[in-house]
Design a protein around this motif. Structure first.
Motif, PDB file in Angstrom:
ATOM      1  N   THR A 259       0.837  -1.195   0.000  1.00  0.00           N
ATOM      2  CA  THR A 259       0.000   0.000   0.000  1.00  0.00           C
ATOM      3  C   THR A 259       0.879   1.255   0.000  1.00  0.00           C
ATOM      4  O   THR A 259       2.113   1.184   0.006  1.00  0.00           O
ATOM      5  N   THR A 261       1.436   3.097   2.354  1.00  0.00           N
ATOM      6  CA  THR A 261       2.221   3.135   3.590  1.00  0.00           C
ATOM      7  C   THR A 261       3.641   2.653   3.358  1.00  0.00           C
ATOM      8  O   THR A 261       4.597   3.214   3.908  1.00  0.00           O
ATOM      9  N   THR A 265       7.009   4.679   3.957  1.00  0.00           N
ATOM     10  CA  THR A 265       8.015   4.122   4.861  1.00  0.00           C
ATOM     11  C   THR A 265       9.404   4.205   4.245  1.00  0.00           C
ATOM     12  O   THR A 265      10.382   4.559   4.918  1.00  0.00           O
TER      13      THR A 265
END
Length: 294
Positions: A259, A261, A265
């Protein structure tokens, strides 16, 4: 002693070779003394650092902001998953990693050609759309890519020769988790060695020139589009290699693992560790692996 050390570190390539050899020794000592859980954590550090190292080249050296590198990791992960699931073909781990890297690099060429014309927030928006769109392909081609459930990735087989050699050297058996950890960290050393040499070469100087002043770089005879595309391809290839290791470690390739995310990150790892340095990418990967559980 000092003369020998001076000769060993006289050129950037020699320094990088020496650093790689020291890194391999540290890896063996660490993996042979840690538990299985800690070995899996180190694998997470390695694949994040591999992808973050590529993003360091793109963002830190060439000045292109990408918010979609998780998409390239997905390409590498699904390539590795499809190959490892073809058990009858007997694909070796190095071949799987190479294929994932090449496929991701090809996708990077396509995206890089389009991204070379974009700058700043426009490039960030385009790569953000890529991060959102690519995981959806697994749903569209669910018959081949497993849909929302993803693809279960078989554990890579430990070659008997490698197992015997490691037992002779360390006196310990090579479990599946430890084998993947070794693969991930050896790949990390190779990737960082190549990236360090590239960044200290003429190619790296061109990337920095494009990042610092496009007009001056163009007046110096640098092809801006070619430099940007090359940086994008190198970065995508690194992300694909990291994604392949992620698939081997997690034993699954699913849209939920790639995703937005994940892309954020990777960007966080580069920024936290220090933008533009490979050591910063490694430090950021370590922090983002060990801090959340704490």
């Amino acid at each position: 002693m000092n003369a020998t050390l001076t000769r060993l570190t006289a050129t950037p390539v020699r320094r990088h070779i020496l650093g790689s050899l020291i890194g391999l020794i540290v890896i063996v000592l660490a993996l042979e003394s840690l538990s299985t859980f800690r070995q899996s954590q180190l694998t997470s550090v390695a694949y994040l650092a591999i992808a973050a190292g590529g993003l360091t080249v793109l963002t830190g050296l060439s000045g292109q902001l990408s918010l979609g590198h998780g998409a390239f990791m997905a390409v590498g992960a699904y390539t590795a998953a499809l190959m490892l699931r073809a058990n009858d073909s007997g694909w070796s781990v190095p071949l799987v990693l190479l294929a994932a890297t090449v496929v991701s690099a090809v996708v990077g060429v396509v995206v890089g050609v389009a991204a070379a014309r974009l700058h700043g927030p426009y490039l960030a928006g385009a790569t953000l759309a890529l991060a959102v769109a690519v995981p959806g392909l697994a749903l569209y081609f669910s018959d081949y890519l497993g849909g929302e459930q993803g693809l279960v990735v078989p554990a890579p087989k430990v070659p008997e020769l490698i197992d015997d050699m490691m037992f002779f050297v360390t006196g310990n058996e090579l479990s599946g988790t430890k084998f993947v950890a070794y693969v991930s960290w050896i790949l990390l050393v190779i990737v960082f060695f190549l990236l360090a040499n590239a960044s200290s070469s003429r190619i790296g100087r061109r990337w920095r020139a494009v990042r610092d002043d496009e007009v001056a770089a163009e007046l110096a005879g640098i092809d801006l589009g070619r430099a940007r595309i090359l940086a994008f391809v190198v970065s995508a290839a690194c992300a694909g290699a990291g994604g392949a290791v992620l698939a081997m470690s997690a034993r699954i390739a699913a849209p939920s693992g790639f995703t937005l995310t994940l892309s954020l990150t990777l960007l966080s790892a580069v920024v936290i560790g220090g933008l533009g340095t490979l050591s910063g990418a490694l430090i950021g990967a370590v922090l983002l692996t060990y801090i959340p559980p704490v």
